[in-house]
Design an enzyme around this catalytic site. Structure first.
Site, mmCIF file in Angstrom:
data_model
loop_
_atom_site.group_PDB
_atom_site.id
_atom_site.type_symbol
_atom_site.label_atom_id
_atom_site.label_comp_id
_atom_site.label_asym_id
_atom_site.label_seq_id
_atom_site.Cartn_x
_atom_site.Cartn_y
_atom_site.Cartn_z
ATOM 1 N N TYR A 134 30.981 2.909 15.670
ATOM 2 C CA TYR A 134 31.870 1.887 15.118
ATOM 3 C C TYR A 134 32.470 2.332 13.788
ATOM 4 O O TYR A 134 33.663 2.135 13.544
ATOM 5 C CB TYR A 134 31.137 0.555 14.972
ATOM 6 N N ARG A 135 31.681 2.920 12.939
ATOM 7 C CA ARG A 135 32.211 3.394 11.652
ATOM 8 C C ARG A 135 33.213 4.534 11.866
ATOM 9 O O ARG A 135 34.263 4.580 11.224
ATOM 10 C CB ARG A 135 31.081 3.834 10.729
#
Length: 180
Positions: A148-149
């Site tokens: 996600y990052r």
């Protein structure tokens, strides 16, 4: 491995496989999976439902992802909306694609399937933003958090407690389209 788009009927036909992958990825017990079957069946009817699957050359389900347009009156949408201030609600929930599930069998993780599924799924929606929730975890140790990052998801709300689950969750979001 093939990455294929799925219709609601495709996912429904492979529901047992979907639940197996879900259970393996999330370490859920069989009784929790029985409840998920009902949720997923309801989700198949949501506006702008989209899904993708990673399938081995032998036809085995390695992973899947799905989501739909998030709207008032949907349980998750309303839970998230309640913790956001009006400006954040306007920014994130006005035209939002909700990533409901994104899972890869543990034995198939670490080969880019999750990211491929995420990118393919988000390429299928014209929505302005996307949101997801994920259990709070060490961002460096968790493959999901690193994904996600890496794909530009930012904090929208942290340490959210959903009714019926004792674990704290993060709500992460990003504008669309996903271009990098």
């Amino acid at each position: 491995m093939r990455l294929v788009p799925w219709t609601p009927d495709d996912l429904a036909r492979r529901m047992d496989d979907v639940l197996t992958v879900f259970g393996e990825a999330m370490s859920y017990q069989p009784q929790a999976l029985a409840v998920r079957r009902g949720y997923i069946t309801t989700h198949l009817q949501r506006p702008h439902f989209r899904a993708v699957a990673s399938v081995s050359t032998a036809g085995h389900l390695l992973g899947f992802a799905y989501g739909y347009h998030s709207e008032p009156g949907q349980w998750w949408h309303d839970q998230v909306s309640a913790v956001l201030d009006p400006a954040a609600r306007q920014r994130w929930l006005t035209d939002c694609f909700e990533i409901v599930e994104l899972h890869v069998r543990p034995s198939a993780q670490g080969h880019g399937l999750g990211e491929a599924q995420l990118r393919a799924l988000l390429a299928m929606t014209p929505a302005a933003t996307t949101l997801l929730s994920t259990p709070e975890a060490d961002e460096q140790a968790s493959r999901a958090w690193r994904l996600y990052r890496r794909t530009g998801f930012a904090d929208v709300s942290r340490h959210l407690l959903f009714p019926g689950d004792p674990r704290p969750f993060a709500v992460l979001g990003r504008p669309l389209p996903l271009t990098h």
